[in-house]
Scaffold this active site. Structure first.
Site, PDB file in Angstrom:
ATOM      1  N   SER A   3       9.699   2.290  -1.264  1.00 26.32           N
ATOM      2  CA  SER A   3      10.983   3.048  -1.906  1.00 26.32           C
ATOM      3  C   SER A   3      12.080   2.950  -0.704  1.00 26.32           C
ATOM      4  O   SER A   3      13.329   2.927  -1.042  1.00 26.32           O
ATOM      5  CB  SER A   3      10.593   4.419  -2.377  1.00 26.32           C
ATOM      6  OG  SER A   3       9.559   4.261  -3.318  1.00 26.32           O
ATOM      7  N   HIS A  20      -0.446   3.364  -5.328  1.00 25.65           N
ATOM      8  CA  HIS A  20      -1.871   3.626  -5.551  1.00 25.65           C
ATOM      9  C   HIS A  20      -2.782   2.886  -6.479  1.00 25.65           C
ATOM     10  O   HIS A  20      -2.152   2.375  -7.407  1.00 25.65           O
ATOM     11  CB  HIS A  20      -1.690   4.904  -6.290  1.00 25.65           C
ATOM     12  CG  HIS A  20      -1.514   6.284  -5.179  1.00 25.65           C
ATOM     13  ND1 HIS A  20      -2.354   6.758  -4.384  1.00 25.65           N
ATOM     14  CD2 HIS A  20      -0.162   6.620  -4.848  1.00 25.65           C
ATOM     15  CE1 HIS A  20      -1.877   7.683  -3.536  1.00 25.65           C
ATOM     16  NE2 HIS A  20      -0.499   7.654  -3.757  1.00 25.65           N
ATOM     17  N   ASP A  50       3.595   2.247   2.739  1.00 25.86           N
ATOM     18  CA  ASP A  50       4.033   1.250   3.463  1.00 25.86           C
ATOM     19  C   ASP A  50       5.934   1.194   3.469  1.00 25.86           C
ATOM     20  O   ASP A  50       6.394   0.222   4.068  1.00 25.86           O
ATOM     21  CB  ASP A  50       3.898  -0.182   2.873  1.00 25.86           C
ATOM     22  CG  ASP A  50       2.408  -0.362   3.091  1.00 25.86           C
ATOM     23  OD1 ASP A  50       1.671   0.274   4.224  1.00 25.86           O
ATOM     24  OD2 ASP A  50       1.806  -1.436   2.413  1.00 25.86           O
ATOM     25  N   ASP A  63       9.275  -1.153  14.323  1.00 25.67           N
ATOM     26  CA  ASP A  63       9.960  -0.311  15.303  1.00 25.67           C
ATOM     27  C   ASP A  63       8.822   0.540  16.000  1.00 25.67           C
ATOM     28  O   ASP A  63       8.702   0.821  17.043  1.00 25.67           O
ATOM     29  CB  ASP A  63      10.830   0.610  14.863  1.00 25.67           C
ATOM     30  CG  ASP A  63      10.563   1.511  13.531  1.00 25.67           C
ATOM     31  OD1 ASP A  63       9.913   0.869  12.776  1.00 25.67           O
ATOM     32  OD2 ASP A  63      10.944   2.427  13.687  1.00 25.67           O
ATOM     33  N   SER A  81       0.924  -1.090  -0.042  1.00 27.83           N
ATOM     34  CA  SER A  81       0.102  -0.172  -0.006  1.00 27.83           C
ATOM     35  C   SER A  81       0.978   1.267  -0.062  1.00 27.83           C
ATOM     36  O   SER A  81       2.042   1.199   0.402  1.00 27.83           O
ATOM     37  CB  SER A  81      -0.747  -0.156   1.245  1.00 27.83           C
ATOM     38  OG  SER A  81      -1.722   1.093   1.214  1.00 27.83           O
ATOM     39  N   SER A 107     -30.038  10.482 -54.582  1.00 24.97           N
ATOM     40  CA  SER A 107     -31.271   9.433 -54.663  1.00 24.97           C
ATOM     41  C   SER A 107     -32.586  10.050 -54.360  1.00 24.97           C
ATOM     42  O   SER A 107     -33.326   9.786 -53.548  1.00 24.97           O
ATOM     43  CB  SER A 107     -31.309   8.172 -54.008  1.00 24.97           C
ATOM     44  OG  SER A 107     -30.842   8.341 -52.566  1.00 24.97           O
ATOM     45  N   ASN A 134       6.745  -4.002   7.831  1.00 24.28           N
ATOM     46  CA  ASN A 134       7.618  -3.040   7.969  1.00 24.28           C
ATOM     47  C   ASN A 134       7.054  -1.979   9.153  1.00 24.28           C
ATOM     48  O   ASN A 134       5.937  -2.183   9.715  1.00 24.28           O
ATOM     49  CB  ASN A 134       7.580  -2.081   6.654  1.00 24.28           C
ATOM     50  CG  ASN A 134       8.681  -1.180   6.759  1.00 24.28           C
ATOM     51  OD1 ASN A 134       9.612  -1.325   7.362  1.00 24.28           O
ATOM     52  ND2 ASN A 134       8.645  -0.111   5.721  1.00 24.28           N
TER      53      ASN A 134
END
Lengths: 628, 302
Positions: free
Chosen positions: A38, A114, A35, A168, A32, A541, A165
């Site tokens: 990158s 997205h 999250d 922490d 998502s 015609s 992820n």
């Protein structure tokens, strides 16, 4: 991580040998928004010491006002390459990254989260063997996690690592981790992944990336990188059936004729008998040519040039196989499609389908159902919108050689291309073939209008446009013809310009000549419709009698009379060819509306009011009326 | 070696060959950009392999800015003669007429006129519908997002937000009139892959990559080689001999040399592995502004 010996060349040779012996793992990251995909990749590159000094300097410069880890760097800046992405702080397009460790080389596709970029995710997945599905430990399994996982299974990614992820931020809580993993396993059970591992990490802090973190003593699995280094994703494509799509015919001179391509699966040896999938003609491999010398054997993934022992008709798109192991060869398949264009997909519309080196026109003949990518629920649909997935029946104009995607992704995956704009509209995976075309080929049947019409996938008919000169007949007919063509229909316009100059150039404008003119046009229209075409006749015609004659000549062919009713004042004001002016000046005799009458049709199928709407709108109206 | 599995270099080679063949089979008038650098040398080698025993079925195009290193031009002509490929060279004659050079007009304007505009001129003049280039995705951030078959509109511009989805190895090669394609067969190679491939295939490269004593001047920390008398020397500046080499090649006034003793391929590979700067750092044109490569590419730069 991969150190180089600083000594003699034989050490370097050894090191290089190790380099070239390394295997390659292609994986993608998905999950998502926010999250931290990158950031994770940035972290992998950073920890692999692949971020170089100048890149690091420019990163630190750009990292102010951003969330940073202990190193003072926003890792996501490493991978968000496009200006728009940096401005919006999101990933738009697939980015490819490269890193290696002592054990493996990695190519990473970083794909956007997205929903509107689902297509980019499918793109990234298509060349990946493994996927990292990221989950924010604070949020758990989200709709987008489900959508991405479904697309992974659709594209056939068999190995998944669930990366929980930001562990922490939940105080390294084992319960949170266990609950997320359980949720995900329950959802993913029907998706058919071969392996599914889960790792608790903090990409920002580096927990469980390179080595097990002290913060998660309860986790006894591998850290992420060691897992990626050792996970076995090898699918031995050489044991599959031999498939060689011919890409390019290699013909430097009259003495050499070879077929260049990449072995998609399986292996082939000199002396093997092979079959051409389309013609079923056999031949024997006499040479396997490369610039480095002839080979005895070629395996999946190798790009070679095959020479056969005899002259056979083979061109680009043909597939060579072993006898008894031939692929499906058919004009109808059931497939799943991911739609990637703003303009939806409609049944009946014609697209170009490219599979391997074969490109053929294809039509969605039946939209079976749409799969809700979030719930996996199947619902009825009349179109496929952007980012939707649907199961369809496709008919191709010519038979194609293929395998079910589940058996062979390289011979079972295809793209659909727009016939006008040439944009890539969608991608598909073949479930199975619906009809064996070779059976049809040998059946005997009478060639008649029905058969010809079926081949074109349309009902032949005659659309007879009548109206004053300048009323808009030709404009409407032209727009309709373009639209029909774009939809894959076969249409043809007969008008004064292409008939008067050829077939009827011996006819003048006397009343007798006009009748003969219409009779000939009506006969030609009938022949064309009999050949399976949709014929658009655009003639003034003016006389009811002639129009009735045309309808009679058409016989049992569907005949639609369309009266483009535009007042003569409007026509004369438009005067596109300057004819009214010349008629008023007496230069043209017997001009309809000036010195020759126009008999309005008493019972036309449709009246279009040419003064009240633009030709485009009129063509729309007509298209709707015809229900083509 | 495992007889049923390709090494990663073999896999990369095969992938590139497949892409090159797809270009030859799908386009009317393809052309291959030949920049004379190491990536071009690899690309040329791959093209010879792809079509063997046929000759390369398209011409090679070199955009000569008139400020390339003399050794590059000599290498280009020797290579063309040796392999017998069809070489086209193009120089922006408007730029020559106006005396455009990197000293008086600045690197950005010079590059725009002698490189980007020159390339557009050459592609338009040749009516090429596909131009093959040696760019790699590991070089720069916007390149990392570019397709292997990268669509260009009629004015050779790239629209990064509207790229065609590219799945498997099923490339959409279709174009409307006036449009063209840039094709990058070595997209998935890294710099290390390129060097190890050059080493294992013994591919000839321009000697400028190897360390040798060369006359240089140092300007703002960058070593510029005095390749000919056109380089204006600042007051008090004298070229001095230093043992240097180049990691990347382009126009000599815009290409920084590095101090190095790496005089052969093994030493280069070792040095590269130990080094901590990326290869494009030696290129003065990329660092003008954030996103400058993306902008150049939108305007038609390779």
């Amino acid at each position: 991580m991969s150190a180089v010996p600083a000594t003699a060349n034989n050490d370097l040779d050894l090191w290089l040998a190790q380099q070239t012996e390394k295997s390659l793992l292609r994986f993608l990251t998905c999950g998502s928004v926010d999250d931290g995909k990158s950031t994770l990749i940035g972290r992998l590159l950073y920890d692999s010491q692949l971020i170089l000094d100048d890149q690091l300097a420019s990163l630190k410069k750009e990292s102010h006002n951003r969330t940073v880890g202990d190193e003072g760097i926003d890792f996501s800046l490493l991978v968000d390459g496009l200006v728009a992405e940096r401005e919006q702080g999101i990933t738009i397009d697939v980015a490819y990254r490269f890193f290696s460790t002592d054990k493996r080389k990695f190519i990473v596709a970083d794909t956007p989260g997205h929903e509107q970029y689902t297509r980019n995710m499918a793109t990234g997945a298509s060349n990946a063997e493994l996927a990292l599905v990221l989950i924010d430990a604070r949020k758990g399994v989200l709709t987008q996690t489900r959508r991405h996982s479904f697309i992974l299974s659709l594209i056939g990614v068999k190995h998944v690592v669930l990366v929980v992820n930001k562990i922490d931020l939940v105080d390294y809580d084992q319960e949170v981790f266990d609950r997320i993993v359980a949720d995900y396993r329950a959802f993913a059970a029907p998706l058919g992944f071969k392996t599914l591992a889960a790792v608790p990490v903090s990409a920002l802090r580096g927990d469980n990336i390179l080595r097990p973190s002290e913060n998660t003593p309860w986790y006894d699995g591998d850290a992420l990188v060691p897992y990626l280094e050792t996970v076995d994703v090898a699918e031995d494509r050489t044991v599959q059936k031999f498939r060689f799509p011919v890409q390019w015919v290699n013909r430097p001179n009259l003495d050499f004729r070879g077929f260049s391509g990449t072995v998609a699966s399986g292996a082939v040896k000199v002396g093997d008998e092979v079959l051409i999938a389309s013609s079923r003609k056999p031949a024997v491999i006499s040479r396997i040519v490369t610039m480095d010398g002839d080979l005895d054997r070629a395996i999946a993934g190798q790009a070679v040039t095959l020479v056969l022992d005899r002259e056979v008709d083979i061109s680009r798109g043909d597939v060579l196989t072993h006898p008894g192991e031939t692929p499906d060869y058919s004009t109808q398949v059931q497939a799943r499609i991911v739609w990637m264009n703003e303009e939806p997909a409609y049944p009946g519309r014609s697209y170009l389908l490219k599979i391997g080196a074969q490109t053929v026109p294809a039509t969605i003949t039946d939209l079976k159902f749409r799969t809700n990518v979030n719930t996996l629920e199947q619902t009825a649909a009349t179109k496929i919108d952007l980012n939707e997935v649907a199961t369809v029946t496709l008919a191709t104009d010519k038979p194609i050689a293929f395998d079910p995607y589940a058996v062979n992704a390289l011979t079972g995956g295809f793209i659909l291309v727009d016939r006008i704009s040439n944009a890539t509209l969608g991608a598909g995976t073949i479930d199975f073939g619906l009809r064996r075309a070779q059976n049809l080929t040998y059946q005997s049947f009478d060639v008649n209008r029905t058969v010809r019409a079926q081949m074109k996938g349309q009902t032949p008919r005659i659309l007879w446009f009548t109206g004053l000169s300048g009323s808009g007949k030709s404009s409407v007919a032209n727009i309709l013809e373009k639209r029909l063509t774009a939809e894959g229909k076969h249409a043809y316009i007969l008008d004064g310009d292409n008939v008067r100059h050829g077939l009827n150039k011996d006819l003048g404008f006397t009343e007798a000549a006009r009748v003969e003119n219409i009779r000939r046009v009506a006969e030609v229209a009938r022949l064309m419709a009999d050949a399976g075409l949709i014929v658009l006749v655009s003639f003034i015609s003016p006389f009811e009698k002639e129009r009735r004659l045309a309808r009679e000549i058409a016989g049992d062919i569907d005949f639609t009379e369309i009266y483009v009713d535009t007042p003569i004042e409007v026509c004369e004001a438009r005067d596109p060819k300057g004819l009214y002016k010349r008629a008023r000046a007496g230069e043209i005799k017997n001009f309809t509306g000036i010195d020759s009458p126009f008999e309005p049709p008493t019972n036309p199928e449709l009246v279009l009011h040419g003064a009240e709407a633009e030709p485009l709108a009129l063509a729309d109206q007509l298209h709707g009326f015809l229900k083509l | 070696m495992d007889l049923n599995r390709l090494t990663h270099l073999q896999a990369l080679e095969a992938e590139s060959i497949e892409i090159l063949r797809e270009v030859a089979a799908s386009f009317e008038r393809p052309v291959m950009m030949y920049s004379i650098g190491k990536d071009s040398s690899v690309l040329l080698h791959l093209a010879r392999k792809a079509f063997y025993p046929s000759k390369i079925p398209f011409p090679l195009l070199h955009v000569d800015t008139t400020f390339k290193f003399a050794e590059m031009i000599a290498f280009r002509d020797k290579t063309a003669e040796e392999y017998g490929f069809d070489l086209i060279t193009h120089t922006n004659q408007d730029g020559v007429r106006d005396g455009i050079n990197p000293f008086d007009h600045g690197s950005s304007r010079y590059t725009d006129i002698m490189k980007t505009a020159a390339l557009r001129q050459a592609l338009t003049a040749g009516q090429y519908d596909a131009a093959i280039g040696g760019a790699r995705r590991d070089e720069e951030k916007s390149r990392a997002k570019e397709r292997v078959f990268s669509h260009r509109n009629a004015s050779h511009a790239w629209d990064p937000k509207n790229q065609r989805p590219e799945l498997w190895r099923t490339f959409n090669t279709r174009l409307n009139p006036g449009e063209s394609m840039r094709v990058f067969p070595i997209s998935n190679w890294t710099e290390l892959d390129v060097w190890t491939y050059i080493y294992s295939e013994q591919i000839p490269i321009v000697p400028l990559y190897f360390a040798r004593p060369r006359p240089v001047v140092e300007r703002s920390g960058t070593l510029i080689m005095v390749d000919d008398e056109r380089l204006p020397l600042n007051p008090g500046e004298t070229p001095r001999e230093e043992v240097v080499r180049f990691r990347t090649l382009g126009c000599y006034p815009l290409t920084g040399a590095i101090r190095s003793d790496a005089a052969d391929l093994p030493s280069i590979i070792m040095e590269m592995q130990a080094s901590r700067t990326s290869e494009r750092e030696g290129r003065l044109i990329d660092s003008d502004s954030v996103g400058s490569m993306e902008k150049k590419k939108q305007e038609g730069y390779f």
